[in-house]
Design a protein around this motif. Structure first.
Motif, PDB file in Angstrom:
ATOM      1  N   UNK A 137       0.835  -1.204   0.000  1.00  0.00           N
ATOM      2  CA  UNK A 137       0.000   0.000   0.000  1.00  0.00           C
ATOM      3  C   UNK A 137       0.869   1.252   0.000  1.00  0.00           C
ATOM      4  N   UNK A 141       1.063   4.126  -2.904  1.00  0.00           N
ATOM      5  CA  UNK A 141       0.826   5.560  -2.765  1.00  0.00           C
ATOM      6  C   UNK A 141       2.025   6.375  -3.248  1.00  0.00           C
ATOM      7  N   UNK A 164      -6.407  15.776 -11.071  1.00  0.00           N
ATOM      8  CA  UNK A 164      -7.274  15.846  -9.894  1.00  0.00           C
ATOM      9  C   UNK A 164      -8.227  14.652  -9.864  1.00  0.00           C
ATOM     10  N   UNK A 165      -8.835  14.364 -11.016  1.00  0.00           N
ATOM     11  CA  UNK A 165      -9.788  13.248 -11.050  1.00  0.00           C
ATOM     12  C   UNK A 165      -9.090  11.922 -10.757  1.00  0.00           C
ATOM     13  N   UNK A 167      -6.425  11.647  -8.965  1.00  0.00           N
ATOM     14  CA  UNK A 167      -6.084  11.658  -7.533  1.00  0.00           C
ATOM     15  C   UNK A 167      -7.265  11.166  -6.698  1.00  0.00           C
ATOM     16  N   UNK A 168      -8.461  11.673  -7.009  1.00  0.00           N
ATOM     17  CA  UNK A 168      -9.633  11.282  -6.218  1.00  0.00           C
ATOM     18  C   UNK A 168      -9.916   9.788  -6.411  1.00  0.00           C
ATOM     19  N   UNK A 171      -7.084   7.550  -5.037  1.00  0.00           N
ATOM     20  CA  UNK A 171      -7.070   7.472  -3.579  1.00  0.00           C
ATOM     21  C   UNK A 171      -8.197   6.578  -3.080  1.00  0.00           C
ATOM     22  N   UNK A 172      -9.382   6.693  -3.707  1.00  0.00           N
ATOM     23  CA  UNK A 172     -10.470   5.801  -3.318  1.00  0.00           C
ATOM     24  C   UNK A 172     -10.043   4.346  -3.558  1.00  0.00           C
ATOM     25  N   UNK A 175      -7.530   3.300  -0.960  1.00  0.00           N
ATOM     26  CA  UNK A 175      -8.151   3.170   0.356  1.00  0.00           C
ATOM     27  C   UNK A 175      -8.998   1.895   0.426  1.00  0.00           C
ATOM     28  N   UNK A 176      -9.694   1.583  -0.656  1.00  0.00           N
ATOM     29  CA  UNK A 176     -10.433   0.317  -0.694  1.00  0.00           C
ATOM     30  C   UNK A 176      -9.471  -0.852  -0.482  1.00  0.00           C
ATOM     31  N   UNK A 178      -6.664  -0.803   1.136  1.00  0.00           N
ATOM     32  CA  UNK A 178      -6.157  -0.849   2.502  1.00  0.00           C
ATOM     33  C   UNK A 178      -7.265  -1.291   3.475  1.00  0.00           C
ATOM     34  N   UNK A 179      -8.533  -1.002   3.132  1.00  0.00           N
ATOM     35  CA  UNK A 179      -9.640  -1.543   3.932  1.00  0.00           C
ATOM     36  C   UNK A 179      -9.636  -3.063   3.837  1.00  0.00           C
TER      37      UNK A 179
END
Lengths: 494, 115
Positions: A137, A141, A164-165, A167-168, A171-172, A175-176, A178-179
């Motif tokens: 992870x 990143x 930007x898009x 990045x969003x 990151x989602x 994060x999924x 890492x969840x």
């Protein structure tokens, strides 16, 4: 002695090169350091691949902390193969970048570009080599954050929004992931991939583990741009600097595919992925949708860069199609296509970078009659385009061969027909270039006679030559992929 | 009892979904980043809460310390926080550049400007 440290050095050298390039503050010096680091990593990856082929997987305990407590670097048939691809593309793009980036970026930002480039290379190599799910992870990143910066460096202001898009969504996705890893950690108490694989079978059907599988699938699908989670990709590829597009298209999504493969087959195992949850069916359906829709959308694009970006979404569909088959030939097809598509798309985007330098952009109105102005570039695009279609004698054919074999072996004739039939759409979008470059008359927008500089043309043609070479000599590519597939299927059966 | 006994998970899920909703529903680029940050924060809780044991002490090897909390999640989340801060900083930096280039940070206005 040094040879034993290679697994660490392959990542650490580009990682250390990044701050060095930053401190030097000179474009040329930063470029030299970045190129040297990439070449070193490539050499190290080749050595590692040779060692793995000879004497099996290498386990390297970082800081001598024994796994599963310390972080383990693990080089096996699959990760060695992906390491060679990533570091190889990095080593080819770095020489190309000198002229290309100098033309597209302000002079005083050049050293920052190479800093980010080194970080991105280190991140991707780290993702590939690490045997620790959380370490993966962190490297993900590192690679992602640097690639957001690299994309935002594009000249067009739309590059900023694309970055930007990405990045969003990126990151989602991370994060999924890492969840998912967190849920696995809650259930097993370990983060080491091999240790996870050993502890999971007893609790594979519990709900947190299945939720983890779902989270990791969605997260990595975002990262690898599986249809319909590909929305960040076309703009990011279209507006990023040429060298960045070539590097990311050839490596970033491929490493994400590698992570998905690793989790599906090494960590969860075939049984959980195939029988407890219907992952193959989902992957097959989405892959087919990706291949058909993205290829069709590609045909109608006004710019060559966007066309190739949509074609990337479609080609990723072929890779996930092979994963969805979950058989030896299917996986071989997926892994070998991961490699073959990497070199093919790398070659194409490097050549397009040459066009962008000479013509200002690679929109189709600038490409009319291009074959007379830039014969070598045009010929290269046609040859790499044939590999994209999968014509015999090119690398693309080898991948499709294994995919068809996998489909036939599973008795799914319709799937085999679809793999072959969908190549016709690829013919349509490659033909658009041929039509513009070879059959149309030059207009005022066409660049004057003259190729891209040698430092840009040579790396591109190196990859074009690789497209043809790996179409005939499959002893490295298909053989490595086959060993990786055997490893994945065997490792999951424990 | 069992549903309330896991209230830390309820908070986690609430933060997760709320954050994700803000990212999707807002067109203001800064608000989207705030949503993204909340979404990432939920993961910190997901990791840290199960590491704590009721009556658990820091992991000290000595007489009288029997029950201790798992320190590893804290270390992992320290790393994740760094990642989250870096992501937020980079995202805001890009928004500043977008504002300079477009004169707006509303997504629909920016998309309109490029049409």
């Amino acid at each position: 002695m040094t040879l034993a440290q290679l697994p660490a050095l392959v990542v650490v050298v580009p990682l250390v090169a990044a701050p060095l390039a930053l401190l030097l503050r000179r474009g040329l010096a930063a470029w030299a350091i970045a190129t040297a680091a990439c070449l070193f990593s490539f050499a190290a990856a080749l050595l590692l691949a040779g060692q793995v082929a000879e004497s099996g997987a290498i386990s390297y305990a970082l800081g001598s902390w024994a796994p599963p407590w310390g972080i383990e670097y693990r080089v096996d048939a699959l990760s060695a193969f992906v390491l060679v691809l990533v570091s190889g593309i990095a080593a080819v793009v770095a020489p190309f970048a000198w002229r290309s980036v100098a033309a597209e970026l302000p002079r005083d930002q050049l050293y920052l570009f190479y800093t980010m480039y080194c970080l991105c290379v280190a991140g991707l190599l780290g993702m590939t080599i690490t045997g620790d799910a959380f370490n993966l992870f962190v490297f993900m990143e590192i690679a992602s954050l640097s690639s957001y910066v690299l994309i935002a460096l594009g000249r067009d202001r739309r590059a900023l929004l694309a970055s930007y898009q990405y990045l969003v969504l990126g990151t989602i996705g991370a994060t999924f992931y890492v969840i998912g890893v967190g849920l696995l950690y809650l259930m097993t108490g370990t983060l080491n991939i091999a240790d996870l694989a050993a502890r999971l079978p007893g609790i594979a059907a519990t709900r947190p583990v299945l939720a983890a599988l779902a989270f990791i699938t969605v997260g990595m699908s975002l990262k690898l741009a599986l249809f319909p989670l590909h929305l960040w990709l076309p703009n990011a590829y279209a507006y990023a600097p040429s060298a960045v597009t070539a590097f990311l298209a050839a490596t970033a999504t491929k490493v994400s595919v590698y992570v998905l493969l690793r989790f599906y087959f090494t960590v969860f195992g075939v049984h959980t992925v195939v029988e407890v949850l219907p992952m193959p069916q989902i992957l097959l359906a989405l892959s087919i949708a990706a291949i058909l829709t993205a290829s069709l959308v590609a045909v109608w694009q006004a710019g060559l860069k966007r066309l190739l970006a949509y074609s990337s979404v479609a080609q990723i569909g072929y890779i996930t199609l092979g994963i969805g088959m979950a058989s030896r030939d299917g996986l071989t097809g997926a892994v070998v296509h991961l490699f073959n598509h990497g070199i093919t798309k790398g070659a194409l985007f490097l050549l397009v970078g040459g066009i962008a330098l000479r013509a200002g952009s690679a929109n189709f109105d600038r490409l009319r009659g291009l074959a007379r102005a830039m014969p070598l570039t045009s010929l290269g695009i046609v040859i790499a385009g044939l590999s994209l279609i999968g014509v015999p004698g090119t690398a693309g054919f080898v991948s499709k061969w294994y995919l068809v074999l996998g489909a036939v072996e599973a008795g799914r004739w319709w799937l085999a027909a679809l793999v072959v039939g969908s190549s016709l759409i690829a013919v349509a979008y490659v033909w658009r270039f041929v039509e513009a470059a070879y059959l149309a008359e030059p207009t005022a927008a066409t660049p004057g006679r003259g190729e891209a500089p040698f430092a840009m043309l040579a790396p591109a043609w190196l990859l074009v030559a690789a497209c043809v070479w790996f179409g005939f000599d499959t002893s490295f590519s298909a053989e490595s992929a086959r060993r990786a597939a055997v490893l994945l299927l065997g490792g999951g059966a424990r | 009892m069992s549903a309330l006994g896991h209230y830390n998970y309820w908070v986690t899920v609430l933060l997760m979904v709320a954050g994700l909703y803000i990212v999707i529903a807002r067109s203001n680029l800064v608000k989207k980043l705030i949503g993204l940050s909340i979404f990432q924060t939920s993961v910190y809780l997901l990791y840290i809460a199960p590491g704590k044991l009721v009556g658990g002490t820091p992991p000290i090897l000595a007489e009288g310390f029997r029950l201790y909390s798992n320190p590893l999640p804290h270390v992992l989340i320290l790393t994740a926080i760094v990642v989250g801060v870096a992501t937020l900083a980079l995202g805001l930096a890009i928004v500043v550049r977008i504002r300079e280039a477009y004169g707006s940070i509303e997504e629909d206005e920016i998309l309109e400007a490029d049409r």
